[in-house]
Design a protein around this motif. Structure first.
Motif, short mmCIF file in Angstrom:
data_model
loop_
_atom_site.label_atom_id
_atom_site.label_comp_id
_atom_site.label_asym_id
_atom_site.label_seq_id
_atom_site.Cartn_x
_atom_site.Cartn_y
_atom_site.Cartn_z
N PHE A 182 -19.88 -41.94 -31.44
CA PHE A 182 -20.08 -41.96 -32.75
C PHE A 182 -19.08 -42.86 -33.58
CE2 PHE A 182 -19.18 -39.42 -36.70
CZ PHE A 182 -20.03 -40.07 -37.54
N PHE A 183 -17.92 -42.75 -33.20
CA PHE A 183 -16.76 -43.21 -33.92
C PHE A 183 -16.73 -44.59 -33.50
CE2 PHE A 183 -15.66 -38.87 -33.56
CZ PHE A 183 -15.23 -38.61 -35.03
N GLU A 184 -17.00 -45.15 -32.18
CA GLU A 184 -17.04 -46.48 -31.72
C GLU A 184 -18.22 -47.39 -32.59
OE1 GLU A 184 -17.45 -46.65 -27.52
OE2 GLU A 184 -15.61 -45.29 -27.25
N CYS A 185 -19.21 -46.56 -32.70
CA CYS A 185 -20.31 -47.45 -33.23
C CYS A 185 -20.04 -47.45 -34.92
CB CYS A 185 -21.65 -46.71 -32.84
SG CYS A 185 -22.28 -46.90 -31.18
N LEU A 186 -19.41 -46.56 -35.38
CA LEU A 186 -19.04 -46.43 -36.91
C LEU A 186 -18.14 -47.86 -37.10
CD1 LEU A 186 -18.36 -42.83 -37.95
CD2 LEU A 186 -20.49 -44.29 -38.55
N ASN A 187 -17.28 -47.98 -36.31
CA ASN A 187 -16.18 -48.97 -36.32
C ASN A 187 -16.87 -50.14 -35.93
OD1 ASN A 187 -13.43 -50.02 -36.25
ND2 ASN A 187 -14.03 -50.81 -34.04
N LEU A 242 -37.14 -46.66 -30.41
CA LEU A 242 -36.21 -47.16 -29.41
C LEU A 242 -35.76 -45.73 -28.20
CD1 LEU A 242 -34.19 -49.68 -30.99
CD2 LEU A 242 -36.25 -49.78 -29.87
N GLY A 243 -36.43 -44.75 -28.52
CA GLY A 243 -36.22 -43.72 -27.65
C GLY A 243 -35.70 -42.50 -27.89
N GLY A 244 -35.90 -41.49 -27.37
CA GLY A 244 -35.43 -40.19 -27.54
C GLY A 244 -34.23 -40.04 -26.22
N PHE A 245 -33.16 -39.39 -26.41
CA PHE A 245 -32.24 -39.48 -25.38
C PHE A 245 -31.66 -37.84 -25.30
CE2 PHE A 245 -32.21 -43.52 -27.50
CZ PHE A 245 -32.09 -44.22 -26.36
N ALA A 246 -31.58 -37.49 -23.90
CA ALA A 246 -31.45 -36.25 -23.71
C ALA A 246 -29.90 -35.83 -23.87
CB ALA A 246 -31.79 -35.81 -22.24
N PHE A 247 -28.90 -36.81 -23.70
CA PHE A 247 -27.52 -36.42 -23.78
C PHE A 247 -26.96 -37.17 -25.20
CE2 PHE A 247 -27.59 -36.90 -19.36
CZ PHE A 247 -26.98 -35.87 -18.86
N ILE A 248 -26.35 -36.18 -25.76
CA ILE A 248 -26.00 -36.38 -27.48
C ILE A 248 -25.21 -37.55 -27.46
CG2 ILE A 248 -25.91 -33.98 -28.01
CD1 ILE A 248 -22.88 -33.95 -27.75
N GLY A 249 -25.55 -38.25 -28.53
CA GLY A 249 -24.70 -39.60 -28.65
C GLY A 249 -25.27 -40.80 -28.07
N GLU A 250 -26.19 -40.60 -27.00
CA GLU A 250 -26.88 -41.90 -26.27
C GLU A 250 -27.34 -43.03 -27.27
OE1 GLU A 250 -27.58 -40.91 -21.66
OE2 GLU A 250 -28.89 -39.90 -22.94
N GLY A 251 -28.16 -42.45 -28.15
CA GLY A 251 -29.15 -43.39 -28.89
C GLY A 251 -28.22 -44.05 -29.97
N ILE A 252 -27.10 -43.33 -30.44
CA ILE A 252 -26.32 -44.32 -31.21
C ILE A 252 -25.72 -45.66 -30.86
CG2 ILE A 252 -24.44 -44.14 -32.96
CD1 ILE A 252 -24.27 -41.13 -32.73
N ILE A 256 -28.42 -47.20 -40.39
CA ILE A 256 -28.07 -46.03 -41.29
C ILE A 256 -27.97 -44.97 -40.14
CG2 ILE A 256 -28.80 -44.24 -43.02
CD1 ILE A 256 -30.42 -47.62 -42.97
N PHE A 257 -26.68 -44.33 -40.19
CA PHE A 257 -26.23 -43.36 -39.22
C PHE A 257 -26.82 -41.76 -40.08
CE2 PHE A 257 -23.52 -46.74 -38.28
CZ PHE A 257 -23.38 -46.76 -36.85
N VAL A 258 -27.87 -41.10 -39.50
CA VAL A 258 -28.25 -39.87 -40.20
C VAL A 258 -28.07 -38.71 -39.35
CG1 VAL A 258 -30.17 -38.60 -41.04
CG2 VAL A 258 -30.13 -41.44 -41.14
N VAL A 259 -26.93 -37.93 -39.97
CA VAL A 259 -26.83 -36.78 -39.29
C VAL A 259 -27.52 -35.58 -39.63
CG1 VAL A 259 -24.81 -35.16 -38.62
CG2 VAL A 259 -24.32 -37.44 -39.60
N GLU A 260 -28.30 -34.98 -38.80
CA GLU A 260 -29.21 -33.97 -39.14
C GLU A 260 -28.44 -32.51 -38.61
OE1 GLU A 260 -33.71 -34.90 -38.45
OE2 GLU A 260 -32.60 -35.29 -36.91
N ASN A 261 -27.71 -32.20 -39.73
CA ASN A 261 -26.74 -31.10 -39.56
C ASN A 261 -27.39 -29.89 -39.65
OD1 ASN A 261 -24.58 -29.13 -39.45
ND2 ASN A 261 -23.41 -30.00 -40.97
N ASN A 262 -27.95 -29.21 -38.59
CA ASN A 262 -28.70 -28.05 -38.68
C ASN A 262 -27.48 -26.73 -38.29
OD1 ASN A 262 -28.23 -27.72 -35.81
ND2 ASN A 262 -30.43 -28.80 -35.60
N LEU A 263 -26.19 -27.08 -38.60
CA LEU A 263 -25.34 -25.89 -38.37
C LEU A 263 -25.08 -25.45 -37.01
CD1 LEU A 263 -25.98 -24.08 -41.40
CD2 LEU A 263 -24.64 -26.10 -41.45
#
Length: 435
Positions: A245-250, A195-205, A260-267
Motif C-alpha cells: 500500500f505504502f510503496e504504491c502510494l509513493n 483486472l482481477g479479484g485477489f485473495a491476499f490483501i494488497g495484491e491488487g494495488i 484512485i486508491f479507494v479504502v472500503e473501511n468496513n471497520l
C-alpha cells in the motif's frame, strides 16, 4: 452508466509539500472531512502532528461498539459543505439505484446457492457496501480499469460483467468469466477492464498502479493523446498497514499516476477491529504524507461517494495525480459465508442501509415513484433467476483445460510430444509424482 458532471468548486485539500515547516497549512488540518475519531486525537501545536490519547484509546478498545457509533455520528453531523451539493438527474438516480439493488440481490442469491451446495470454497459477500462500488464505478468510462479484492462480485457487476458470467464462475462452470478457473475471489475480465479479484490483501494495488503507469506511459512517452484511462484500486482497512500500500502510494505520487486508491473501511479485518489494529485509525491521513490528497467520505451514502469520485476521477484524468479516498462503510454479513456475522454494531449500521437511503432520496425529490423502483427489483429478480438457471445448465470445464494458463512454455509440462495436453492422457495422474 450514469453520466458524471464534475462540480465547479473543489473540496479537495490543497496539498502543500509534505515536509513543509508551516503546520498551519497542513493538508491534514485543511481536509474538509473531520476526523471520525476526534475523541482519540489531540493536536500538537508545536509539530502539527496528531498524538493518540492513551486513556481514550484504552476505553475504545474496551467498547468497540461505542467507538463505531461515534465514528458514524461524526460523519452524519459534520458541518454542511459551503459549496452547492451535487445534484443528480432522474436517469442518473435510477442507474445508481438499479446497480446497487443488482449488487445486493446478487449477493443474497449467492448466499442461497452456497448453502444449497452449488458453490464451494470461501465466498465473501458485499452486502452493505454497495454505495462504494456504485458511487465510483458508475463514474468510470468503459476503458478505465478496476482492481478488486476477494470481495469482488459486485465490482465486476458494476463494471458491466454480465450476471450470467459472474454466477457461472461462482458455480465453477466453463461459461464463467474465467471459465470456471477463478472462482469467487478471482473475477477477471479484460473486455470490461476488471483486472482481477485477489485473495491476499494488497495484491491488487500494485496491479492497479501498473495499469495507471501504462496509461501514463502511453500518453506521455508514446505520445498517444487518445489514452486517458484511469485506474481504481479497491481494498479494505486491513490492507492499509501493508507495505505494498505504502510503496504504491509513493510511486503513484512520484509519477503522478492516474489512479484512485479507494479504502472500503468496513471497520473489521476479518475479526480484528480496525481501531485496535492501527496506530492511527484515520486512513485518509496517510495520503498527505506522500503529497496525495486524502479524503474521508460517508461510504453509506452513494451520493456523497459519487461526489468525491467525480472529482478524484477528474483529477486523475487531467494529469493531476492520485487521490486516497477512505469510505467508512459496513458489511452486513460475516467476513465470509463460513464466518459468523453477529457483530455488536450491526444493527446500528443496518439502520443506515445505503439502498434504503437512496430510495428515500429518489422518492422525496420526485426522481422516481414506487412503481418504477418495484419494476427495477422485478427486472433484477428475473436477471438473477436466469443467471442461476444458466449456471446450473452450463458444463464443467473439460479436463484438458486443467493446465491452460499455468505454464509460460506451452510445449513444456502442459503439452506432450504428440501435441496433446498431458492431462488428456489417462495415465497422467498416475505419473504426476514421477514427473
Amino acid at each position: 452508466m450514469a453520466s458524471c458532471h464534475a462540480p465547479q468548486a473543489s473540496f479537495f485539500p490543497q496539498i502543500s509539500p509534505p515536509f513543509s515547516a508551516d503546520t498551519s497549512s497542513s493538508p491534514i488540518v485543511s481536509c474538509r472531512f473531520p476526523c471520525r475519531y476526534a475523541s482519540l486525537q489531540v493536536s500538537s501545536p508545536s509539530s502539527g502532528t496528531f498524538v493518540p490519547r492513551a486513556e481514550e484509546k484504552t476505553k475504545t478498545e474496551r467498547n468497540i461498539f461505542a467507538c463505531a457509533a461515534t465514528a458514524s455520528r461524526l460523519v452524519a453531523e459534520k458541518p454542511a459543505p459551503t459549496k452547492k451539493k451535487t445534484t443528480i438527474t432522474k436517469e442518473e438516480g435510477l442507474v445508481l439505484y438499479e446497480d446497487m439493488v443488482l449488487g445486493r440481490s446478487f449477493e443474497d442469491m449467492c448466499a442461497q446457492m452456497y448453502y444449497r451446495g452449488k458453490m464451494f470454497g470461501f465466498v465473501h459477500l458485499y452486502n452493505g457496501q454497495e454505495a462504494v462500488s456504485t458511487g465510483f464505478i458508475k463514474c468510470l468510462k468503459e476503458g478505465d480499469f478496476v482492481c478488486s479484492t476477494y470481495r469482488d462480485h459486485v465490482h465486476a457487476l458494476s463494471k458491466g460483467v454480465p450476471a450470467r458470467s459472474v454466477m457461472s464462475e461462482l458455480f465453477g462452470k466453463a461459461t464463467g468469466v474465467c471459465r470456471g478457473q477463478g472462482g469467487s475471489m478471482h473475477m477477471f475480465s479484460k473486455e470490461h477492464g476488471v483486472l482481477g479479484g485477489f485473495a491476499f490483501i494488497g495484491e491488487g494495488i500494485p496491479v492497479a498502479t501498473g495499469a495507471a503507469f501504462k496509461s501514463k506511459y502511453e500518453k506521455e512517452v508514446l505520445k498517444n493523446d487518445k489514452v486517458d484511462a484511469v485506474s481504481v484500486a479497491f481494498f479494505g482497512d486491513g490492507t492499509c498497514n501493508n507495505g505494498q500500500f505504502f510503496e504504491c502510494l509513493n510511486m503513484a505520487a512520484l509519477w503522478k499516476l492516474p489512479i484512485i486508491f479507494v479504502v472500503e473501511n468496513n471497520l473489521w479485518a476479518i475479526g480484528m477491529s480496525h481501531i485496535r489494529a492501527t496506530s492511527d485509525p484515520n486512513i485518509w491521513k496517510k495520503g498527505p504524507a506522500f503529497g496525495i490528497p486524502g479524503v474521508h467520505v460517508d461510504g453509506m451514502d452513494v451520493l456523497k461517494v459519487r461526489e468525491v469520485a467525480i472529482e478524484a476521477i477528474a483529477r486523475a484524468r487531467r494529469g493531476d495525480g492520485p487521490t486516497l479516498v477512505e469510505c467508512e462503510t459496513y458489511r452486513f454479513r460475516g467476513h465470509s459465508l463460513a464466518d459468523p456475522d453477529e457483530l455488536p454494531e450491526k444493527a446500528h449500521y443496518a439502520a443506515r442501509d445505503p439502498i434504503l437511503a437512496l430510495k428515500k432520496y429518489l422518492l422525496q425529490h420526485n426522481l422516481a415513484d414506487e412503481n418504477e423502483l418495484k419494476s427495477i427489483q422485478t427486472r433484477i429478480d428475473e436477471v438473477l433467476e436466469d443467471a442461476v438457471d444458466f449456471a446450473e445448465a452450463s458444463p464443467l470445464p473439460p479436463r484438458s483445460q486443467l493446465l491452460e494458463n499455468v505454464f509460460a512454455d506451452p510445449k513444456g509440462f502442459g503439452i506432450g510430444p504428440d501435441g496433446r495436453y498431458r492431462c488428456e492422457d489417462p495415465s497422467f495422474t498416475a505419473g504426476t509424482a514421477q514427473v
